[in-house]
Design a protein around this motif. Structure first.
Motif, PDB file in Angstrom:
ATOM      1  N   SER A 112       0.829  -1.209   0.000  1.00  0.00           N
ATOM      2  CA  SER A 112       0.000   0.000   0.000  1.00  0.00           C
ATOM      3  C   SER A 112       0.862   1.257   0.000  1.00  0.00           C
ATOM      4  CB  SER A 112      -0.956  -0.011   1.189  1.00  0.00           C
ATOM      5  OG  SER A 112      -0.241   0.089   2.396  1.00  0.00           O
ATOM      6  N   PHE A 164       1.994   1.702  -3.503  1.00  0.00           N
ATOM      7  CA  PHE A 164       0.874   2.215  -4.300  1.00  0.00           C
ATOM      8  C   PHE A 164       0.680   3.705  -4.067  1.00  0.00           C
ATOM      9  CE2 PHE A 164      -3.657   3.228  -4.653  1.00  0.00           C
ATOM     10  CZ  PHE A 164      -3.823   2.979  -6.005  1.00  0.00           C
ATOM     11  N   ILE A 165       0.721   4.143  -2.806  1.00  0.00           N
ATOM     12  CA  ILE A 165       0.572   5.565  -2.495  1.00  0.00           C
ATOM     13  C   ILE A 165       1.722   6.361  -3.097  1.00  0.00           C
ATOM     14  CG2 ILE A 165       0.653   7.231  -0.592  1.00  0.00           C
ATOM     15  CD1 ILE A 165      -0.948   5.222   1.059  1.00  0.00           C
ATOM     16  N   TYR A 211       3.630   5.648  -5.785  1.00  0.00           N
ATOM     17  CA  TYR A 211       3.526   5.736  -7.241  1.00  0.00           C
ATOM     18  C   TYR A 211       2.310   6.542  -7.690  1.00  0.00           C
ATOM     19  CZ  TYR A 211       7.244   2.280  -7.525  1.00  0.00           C
ATOM     20  OH  TYR A 211       8.440   1.628  -7.406  1.00  0.00           O
ATOM     21  N   SER A 212       1.205   6.409  -6.969  1.00  0.00           N
ATOM     22  CA  SER A 212       0.021   7.176  -7.371  1.00  0.00           C
ATOM     23  C   SER A 212       0.199   8.661  -7.102  1.00  0.00           C
ATOM     24  CB  SER A 212      -1.224   6.643  -6.677  1.00  0.00           C
ATOM     25  OG  SER A 212      -1.109   6.794  -5.279  1.00  0.00           O
ATOM     26  N   SER A 213       0.838   9.028  -6.006  1.00  0.00           N
ATOM     27  CA  SER A 213       1.075  10.457  -5.760  1.00  0.00           C
ATOM     28  C   SER A 213       2.073  11.021  -6.766  1.00  0.00           C
ATOM     29  CB  SER A 213       1.563  10.690  -4.334  1.00  0.00           C
ATOM     30  OG  SER A 213       2.772  10.013  -4.097  1.00  0.00           O
ATOM     31  N   ALA A 223       2.314   9.911  -9.866  1.00  0.00           N
ATOM     32  CA  ALA A 223       1.541  10.020 -11.110  1.00  0.00           C
ATOM     33  C   ALA A 223       0.612  11.232 -11.077  1.00  0.00           C
ATOM     34  CB  ALA A 223       0.737   8.742 -11.335  1.00  0.00           C
ATOM     35  N   ILE A 224      -0.002  11.501  -9.924  1.00  0.00           N
ATOM     36  CA  ILE A 224      -0.869  12.680  -9.808  1.00  0.00           C
ATOM     37  C   ILE A 224      -0.067  13.952  -9.987  1.00  0.00           C
ATOM     38  CG2 ILE A 224      -2.268  13.999  -8.166  1.00  0.00           C
ATOM     39  CD1 ILE A 224      -3.268  11.304  -7.074  1.00  0.00           C
ATOM     40  N   MET A 280      -3.439  10.816   1.531  1.00  0.00           N
ATOM     41  CA  MET A 280      -3.903  10.364   0.218  1.00  0.00           C
ATOM     42  C   MET A 280      -5.424  10.277   0.193  1.00  0.00           C
ATOM     43  SD  MET A 280      -3.436   9.632  -2.879  1.00  0.00           S
ATOM     44  CE  MET A 280      -1.714   9.391  -3.156  1.00  0.00           C
ATOM     45  N   LEU A 317      -7.915  12.504  -2.268  1.00  0.00           N
ATOM     46  CA  LEU A 317      -8.991  11.950  -3.092  1.00  0.00           C
ATOM     47  C   LEU A 317     -10.337  12.569  -2.750  1.00  0.00           C
ATOM     48  CD1 LEU A 317      -7.937   8.209  -3.230  1.00  0.00           C
ATOM     49  CD2 LEU A 317      -7.665   9.953  -4.998  1.00  0.00           C
TER      50      LEU A 317
END
Length: 152
Positions: free
Chosen positions: A23, A26-27, A29-31, A33-34, A104, A108
């Motif tokens: 997790s 994931f946080i 890489y997603s942050s 990407a954002i 995160m 969202l």
């Protein structure tokens, strides 16, 4: 002679630690990407603030809160991964992990709020007659203060 035992921080990991590590990745890489998507979106100046022109144009303060939450989630996830969550004595690593998850989630929620406000703005345009009818129906269900005062 006393023998000093050394605590092995990198013992066999449990499934909860592995899911926490996943997790965090994931946080992270997603942050990231954002943040890259924010750079690619066309921007405009609104009241002297440089904001993306699509969602946050009407609400630049929401953009700043969203950006702060994304940066905080990236910093928390990377700090927690660098400290290492496998070591049982690193309470600060778990604290960084919680900070990254909460920030995160708040990012969202801020994005969902901005999208909701944009949808309401689009639906509230004067071109839509059903929107005005809906307000008339809700006005009949819940009377205004003036109507309540006249009834007394």
């Amino acid at each position: 002679m006393e023998s000093k035992t050394r605590v092995n921080c990198y013992r066999k990991t449990t499934s909860s630690q592995e899911s926490q590590t996943l997790s965090l990745f994931f946080i992270l890489y997603s942050s990231l990407a954002i943040a890259l998507l924010i750079l690619l979106v066309p921007h405009q100046y609104v009241d002297g603030n440089f904001v993306p022109g699509s969602i946050f144009a009407a609400h630049p303060f929401l953009f700043h809160a969203f950006l702060f939450s994304v940066l905080l989630s990236f910093a928390g996830a990377s700090s927690s991964l660098l400290i290492g969550i496998n070591c049982p004595r690193t309470a600060i690593g778990r604290c960084y992990c919680r900070i990254s998850m909460v920030s995160m989630a708040s990012a969202l929620l801020i994005l969902a709020l901005a999208l909701f406000l944009e949808i309401l703005k689009l639906l509230g345009s004067p071109d839509l007659e059903w929107w005005q009818r809906l307000f008339q129906v809700f006005g009949r269900i819940s009377p205004s203060e003036e109507e309540e005062n006249t009834e007394l």
